[in-house]
Motif scaffolding. Structure first.
Motif, PDB file in Angstrom:
ATOM      1  N   ARG A 104       0.697  -1.203   0.213  1.00  0.00           N
ATOM      2  CA  ARG A 104      -0.024  -0.046  -0.029  1.00  0.00           C
ATOM      3  C   ARG A 104       0.932   1.102  -0.142  1.00  0.00           C
ATOM      4  N   LEU A 105       1.950   1.316   0.735  1.00  0.00           N
ATOM      5  CA  LEU A 105       2.817   2.399   0.790  1.00  0.00           C
ATOM      6  C   LEU A 105       3.650   2.614  -0.542  1.00  0.00           C
ATOM      7  N   GLU A 106       4.075   1.464  -1.051  1.00  0.00           N
ATOM      8  CA  GLU A 106       4.648   1.824  -2.334  1.00  0.00           C
ATOM      9  C   GLU A 106       3.758   2.204  -3.524  1.00  0.00           C
ATOM     10  N   LEU A 107       2.493   1.847  -3.455  1.00  0.00           N
ATOM     11  CA  LEU A 107       1.529   2.351  -4.377  1.00  0.00           C
ATOM     12  C   LEU A 107       1.239   3.981  -3.890  1.00  0.00           C
ATOM     13  N   GLY A 108       1.089   4.163  -2.605  1.00  0.00           N
ATOM     14  CA  GLY A 108       1.038   5.587  -2.277  1.00  0.00           C
ATOM     15  C   GLY A 108       2.365   6.478  -2.778  1.00  0.00           C
ATOM     16  N   ALA A 109       3.261   6.090  -2.647  1.00  0.00           N
ATOM     17  CA  ALA A 109       4.717   6.731  -3.079  1.00  0.00           C
ATOM     18  C   ALA A 109       4.463   7.055  -4.324  1.00  0.00           C
ATOM     19  N   ALA A 110       4.134   5.946  -5.347  1.00  0.00           N
ATOM     20  CA  ALA A 110       4.259   6.023  -6.672  1.00  0.00           C
ATOM     21  C   ALA A 110       3.072   6.878  -7.240  1.00  0.00           C
ATOM     22  N   ASP A 146     -12.341  16.083   1.644  1.00  0.00           N
ATOM     23  CA  ASP A 146     -13.578  16.138   0.825  1.00  0.00           C
ATOM     24  C   ASP A 146     -13.360  15.418  -0.439  1.00  0.00           C
ATOM     25  N   ARG A 147     -12.109  15.318  -0.828  1.00  0.00           N
ATOM     26  CA  ARG A 147     -12.106  14.207  -2.163  1.00  0.00           C
ATOM     27  C   ARG A 147     -10.840  13.641  -1.836  1.00  0.00           C
ATOM     28  N   ALA A 148     -10.481  12.165  -2.279  1.00  0.00           N
ATOM     29  CA  ALA A 148      -9.411  11.332  -2.025  1.00  0.00           C
ATOM     30  C   ALA A 148      -9.412  10.123  -2.796  1.00  0.00           C
ATOM     31  N   ILE A 149      -7.985   9.816  -2.846  1.00  0.00           N
ATOM     32  CA  ILE A 149      -7.897   8.422  -3.626  1.00  0.00           C
ATOM     33  C   ILE A 149      -7.454   7.500  -2.438  1.00  0.00           C
ATOM     34  N   LEU A 150      -8.336   6.416  -2.336  1.00  0.00           N
ATOM     35  CA  LEU A 150      -8.085   5.549  -1.370  1.00  0.00           C
ATOM     36  C   LEU A 150      -7.269   4.502  -1.690  1.00  0.00           C
ATOM     37  N   ILE A 151      -6.069   4.023  -0.814  1.00  0.00           N
ATOM     38  CA  ILE A 151      -4.942   3.250  -1.359  1.00  0.00           C
ATOM     39  C   ILE A 151      -4.992   2.082  -0.209  1.00  0.00           C
ATOM     40  N   THR A 152      -5.258   1.101  -0.962  1.00  0.00           N
ATOM     41  CA  THR A 152      -5.108  -0.221  -0.358  1.00  0.00           C
ATOM     42  C   THR A 152      -5.128  -1.404  -0.955  1.00  0.00           C
ATOM     43  N   GLN A 153      -5.303  -2.681  -0.498  1.00  0.00           N
ATOM     44  CA  GLN A 153      -5.407  -3.840  -1.466  1.00  0.00           C
ATOM     45  C   GLN A 153      -6.713  -4.097  -2.168  1.00  0.00           C
ATOM     46  N   ARG A 154      -6.787  -4.704  -3.284  1.00  0.00           N
ATOM     47  CA  ARG A 154      -8.009  -4.721  -4.248  1.00  0.00           C
ATOM     48  C   ARG A 154      -9.169  -5.303  -3.345  1.00  0.00           C
ATOM     49  N   PHE A 155      -8.883  -6.276  -2.404  1.00  0.00           N
ATOM     50  CA  PHE A 155     -10.079  -6.945  -1.655  1.00  0.00           C
ATOM     51  C   PHE A 155     -10.692  -6.078  -0.785  1.00  0.00           C
ATOM     52  N   HIS A 156      -9.846  -5.137  -0.281  1.00  0.00           N
ATOM     53  CA  HIS A 156     -10.366  -4.059   0.749  1.00  0.00           C
ATOM     54  C   HIS A 156     -11.260  -2.845   0.162  1.00  0.00           C
ATOM     55  N   LEU A 157     -10.887  -2.556  -1.180  1.00  0.00           N
ATOM     56  CA  LEU A 157     -11.347  -1.347  -1.636  1.00  0.00           C
ATOM     57  C   LEU A 157     -12.893  -1.419  -1.777  1.00  0.00           C
ATOM     58  N   PRO A 158     -13.776  -2.381  -1.963  1.00  0.00           N
ATOM     59  CA  PRO A 158     -15.278  -2.045  -2.168  1.00  0.00           C
ATOM     60  C   PRO A 158     -15.734  -1.493  -0.671  1.00  0.00           C
ATOM     61  N   ARG A 159     -15.036  -2.100   0.399  1.00  0.00           N
ATOM     62  CA  ARG A 159     -15.730  -1.676   1.825  1.00  0.00           C
ATOM     63  C   ARG A 159     -15.063  -0.336   2.069  1.00  0.00           C
ATOM     64  N   ALA A 160     -13.678  -0.056   1.776  1.00  0.00           N
ATOM     65  CA  ALA A 160     -13.231   1.264   2.005  1.00  0.00           C
ATOM     66  C   ALA A 160     -13.870   2.432   1.057  1.00  0.00           C
ATOM     67  N   VAL A 161     -14.183   2.011   0.088  1.00  0.00           N
ATOM     68  CA  VAL A 161     -14.684   3.102  -0.791  1.00  0.00           C
ATOM     69  C   VAL A 161     -16.164   3.618  -0.313  1.00  0.00           C
ATOM     70  N   THR A 162     -16.861   2.205  -0.016  1.00  0.00           N
ATOM     71  CA  THR A 162     -18.493   2.409   0.498  1.00  0.00           C
ATOM     72  C   THR A 162     -18.550   3.317   1.634  1.00  0.00           C
ATOM     73  N   LEU A 163     -17.498   2.991   2.844  1.00  0.00           N
ATOM     74  CA  LEU A 163     -17.684   3.653   4.068  1.00  0.00           C
ATOM     75  C   LEU A 163     -17.031   5.129   3.626  1.00  0.00           C
ATOM     76  N   GLY A 176     -10.920   4.493  -5.343  1.00  0.00           N
ATOM     77  CA  GLY A 176      -9.869   3.746  -4.834  1.00  0.00           C
ATOM     78  C   GLY A 176      -9.109   3.015  -5.873  1.00  0.00           C
ATOM     79  N   VAL A 177      -7.634   2.729  -5.521  1.00  0.00           N
ATOM     80  CA  VAL A 177      -6.851   2.172  -6.308  1.00  0.00           C
ATOM     81  C   VAL A 177      -6.065   1.007  -5.406  1.00  0.00           C
ATOM     82  N   GLY A 178      -6.246  -0.142  -6.025  1.00  0.00           N
ATOM     83  CA  GLY A 178      -5.682  -1.200  -5.072  1.00  0.00           C
ATOM     84  C   GLY A 178      -4.283  -1.898  -5.438  1.00  0.00           C
ATOM     85  N   ASP A 179      -3.494  -2.215  -4.599  1.00  0.00           N
ATOM     86  CA  ASP A 179      -2.349  -2.593  -4.887  1.00  0.00           C
ATOM     87  C   ASP A 179      -2.196  -3.777  -5.279  1.00  0.00           C
TER      88      ASP A 179
END
Length: 217
Positions: free
Chosen positions: A65-71, A135-152, A162-165
């Motif tokens: 996740r952190l490497e994706l965030g840095a990228a 107010d706006r953001a790109i959520l950075i996590t693994q793909r399996f976590h994205l549906p829940r993170a984006v929804t919440l 959301g962008v998944g690693d």
């Protein structure tokens, strides 16, 4: 004997349905907000969710996740990274580990903001909105976590995508456990959406995001 088993079968079926339905709804509802890093629209803030930092080092999933965030930072997709994790114990500081790892990946210290009370996805989303003013953001996590993170996050008023690693392969057992864990986590998330509890900690608004955006990159 069948008459005795029938109620148990029905209860089991209902239990499975109760577990699968919330997550299925989140997968469908968040589909258009989940995308590749290349397709993500440039946004001021990227939110990196914690995923464990045993012995002062990020877990393999957190490192991804952190490497994706840095990228995303280096490509200009985000200007500031909000790292949100657990610092509930004096000897465990997940956000600090995340910050140090990002610095090692070339992200300037001044462009990293720490949320020490992101104990779960709901808390992280609510605090990002109410405490850090996101107010706006790109959520950075693994793909399996994205549906829940984006929804919440979208449910609390953040215009989130959301962008998944997918930068690395994890041990098969870790992958299976992660996806299975999303079933009860999805049910818990649905409960949070219904009752909308306050996070463990709120407190005063933090100016960290605004200050970081004014810091030379």
């Amino acid at each position: 004997m069948w008459r005795c088993r029938a109620p148990l079968v029905v209860l089991c079926a209902l239990g499975v349905y109760a577990l699968v339905l919330p997550l299925g709804w989140m997968y469908v509802g968040s589909a258009r907000y989940r995308m590749s890093a290349a397709d993500a629209p440039p946004t001021a803030v990227g939110i990196v969710f914690g995923a464990g930092a045993p012995n002062g080092e990020p877990s393999p999933m957190l490192a991804g996740r952190l490497e994706l965030g840095a990228a995303l930072y280096h490509s200009g997709k985000v200007q500031v990274l909000l790292v949100t994790g657990d610092n509930s114990r004096s000897h465990y500081n997940e956000p600090l580990v995340m910050r140090d790892y990002l610095i090692g990946e070339g992200v300037p210290r001044g462009r990293i903001v720490l949320d020490y009370a992101g104990f779960n996805t709901w808390d992280s989303c609510v605090r990002a909105k109410k405490i850090f003013g996101v107010d706006r953001a790109i959520l950075i996590t693994q793909r399996f976590h994205l549906p829940r993170a984006v929804t919440l996050c979208r449910s609390v008023g953040i215009d989130a995508v959301g962008v998944g690693d997918d930068s690395r392969s994890y041990a098969p057992i870790a992958t299976v456990v992660s996806y299975l864990r999303e079933l009860p986590a999805g049910l818990k998330a649905a409960l949070f959406l219904a009752i909308r509890p306050n996070p463990h900690f709120l407190g005063p608004k933090e100016p960290g995001i605004k200050q970081a955006l004014q810091t030379p990159g």
